[in-house]
Design an enzyme around this catalytic site. Structure first.
Site, short mmCIF file in Angstrom:
data_model
loop_
_atom_site.label_atom_id
_atom_site.label_comp_id
_atom_site.label_asym_id
_atom_site.label_seq_id
_atom_site.Cartn_x
_atom_site.Cartn_y
_atom_site.Cartn_z
N HIS A 8 15.51 19.43 -39.94
CA HIS A 8 15.44 20.49 -40.95
C HIS A 8 16.54 21.52 -40.69
O HIS A 8 16.71 21.99 -39.57
CB HIS A 8 14.08 21.18 -40.93
CG HIS A 8 13.98 22.26 -41.95
ND1 HIS A 8 13.94 22.00 -43.31
CD2 HIS A 8 13.97 23.61 -41.83
CE1 HIS A 8 13.89 23.15 -43.98
NE2 HIS A 8 13.91 24.14 -43.10
N SER A 9 17.28 21.85 -41.74
CA SER A 9 18.34 22.86 -41.70
C SER A 9 19.36 22.51 -40.62
O SER A 9 19.96 21.44 -40.66
CB SER A 9 17.72 24.25 -41.53
OG SER A 9 18.67 25.26 -41.77
N PHE A 10 19.56 23.39 -39.63
CA PHE A 10 20.49 23.09 -38.54
C PHE A 10 20.12 21.76 -37.87
O PHE A 10 20.99 20.95 -37.54
CB PHE A 10 20.46 24.22 -37.51
CG PHE A 10 21.19 23.93 -36.23
CD1 PHE A 10 22.59 23.90 -36.21
CD2 PHE A 10 20.50 23.68 -35.06
CE1 PHE A 10 23.26 23.62 -35.04
CE2 PHE A 10 21.17 23.42 -33.88
CZ PHE A 10 22.56 23.38 -33.87
N SER A 16 18.96 19.18 -39.19
CA SER A 16 19.39 18.03 -39.99
C SER A 16 20.82 17.64 -39.65
O SER A 16 21.16 16.46 -39.59
CB SER A 16 19.24 18.31 -41.49
OG SER A 16 20.13 19.33 -41.89
#
Length: 163
Positions: A89-91, A93
């Site tokens: 998720h986010s960073f 990912s």
């Protein structure tokens, strides 16, 4: 391995492993608990980045390569044993994508599934403006101009040097 990987619900007989990569400011507590919601056939683990939780005394990683190399070296043995999937998720990912690329390039290993949330694909046009911001050795003026071009910071805030 325990310092890098959190697994709240160990399942040695699981058919597949799901390795979760949290967002930048997070730890392992939320994603590692996903093991409650899966059957016994999936073991859920979560990556613990340096500078967080039990690794609080360690400095933050300075670059993506060091993060990717550490994660790859610690996970390699387990990933050879049975199928695995990645969720980031986010960073996280971007980190899981980089780890997946590294595993494929160096060891011929690939996740059966790569789940990405809260981030654009690396080839997306939405990411291209980010690549235009100079980060290494950039002056304050260059960083400010890059951030202004992205449109994510109100221009009246950019006029203050302390911001």
């Amino acid at each position: 391995m325990e310092k890098l990987i959190a697994c709240a619900h160990k399942r040695p007989d699981a058919v597949c492993r799901l390795i979760c990569f949290p967002w930048a400011g997070s730890g392992t507590s939320q994603l590692a608990q996903w093991g409650h919601h899966f059957s016994d056939s999936i073991e859920v683990s979560c990556i613990r980045f340096p500078g967080r939780e039990t690794r609080l005394d360690e400095p933050f990683a300075e670059d993506m390569t060091s993060i990717v190399n550490e994660i790859t070296s610690v996970l390699l043995k387990e990933l050879k044993e049975k199928p695995f999937a990645f969720f980031g998720h986010s960073f996280g990912s971007y980190v899981c994508f980089a780890v997946a690329l590294n595993l494929k390039k160096k060891y011929g290993l690939e996740p059966v599934q790569l789940f990405i949330s809260g981030a654009h694909a690396p080839h997306s046009e939405a990411v291209l403006p980010l690549k235009s911001i100079p980060v290494s050795n950039a002056t304050d003026e260059e960083l400010t101009a890059g951030l202004k071009n992205l449109g994510g910071i109100p221009s009246h805030l950019l006029q203050f040097e302390d911001v």
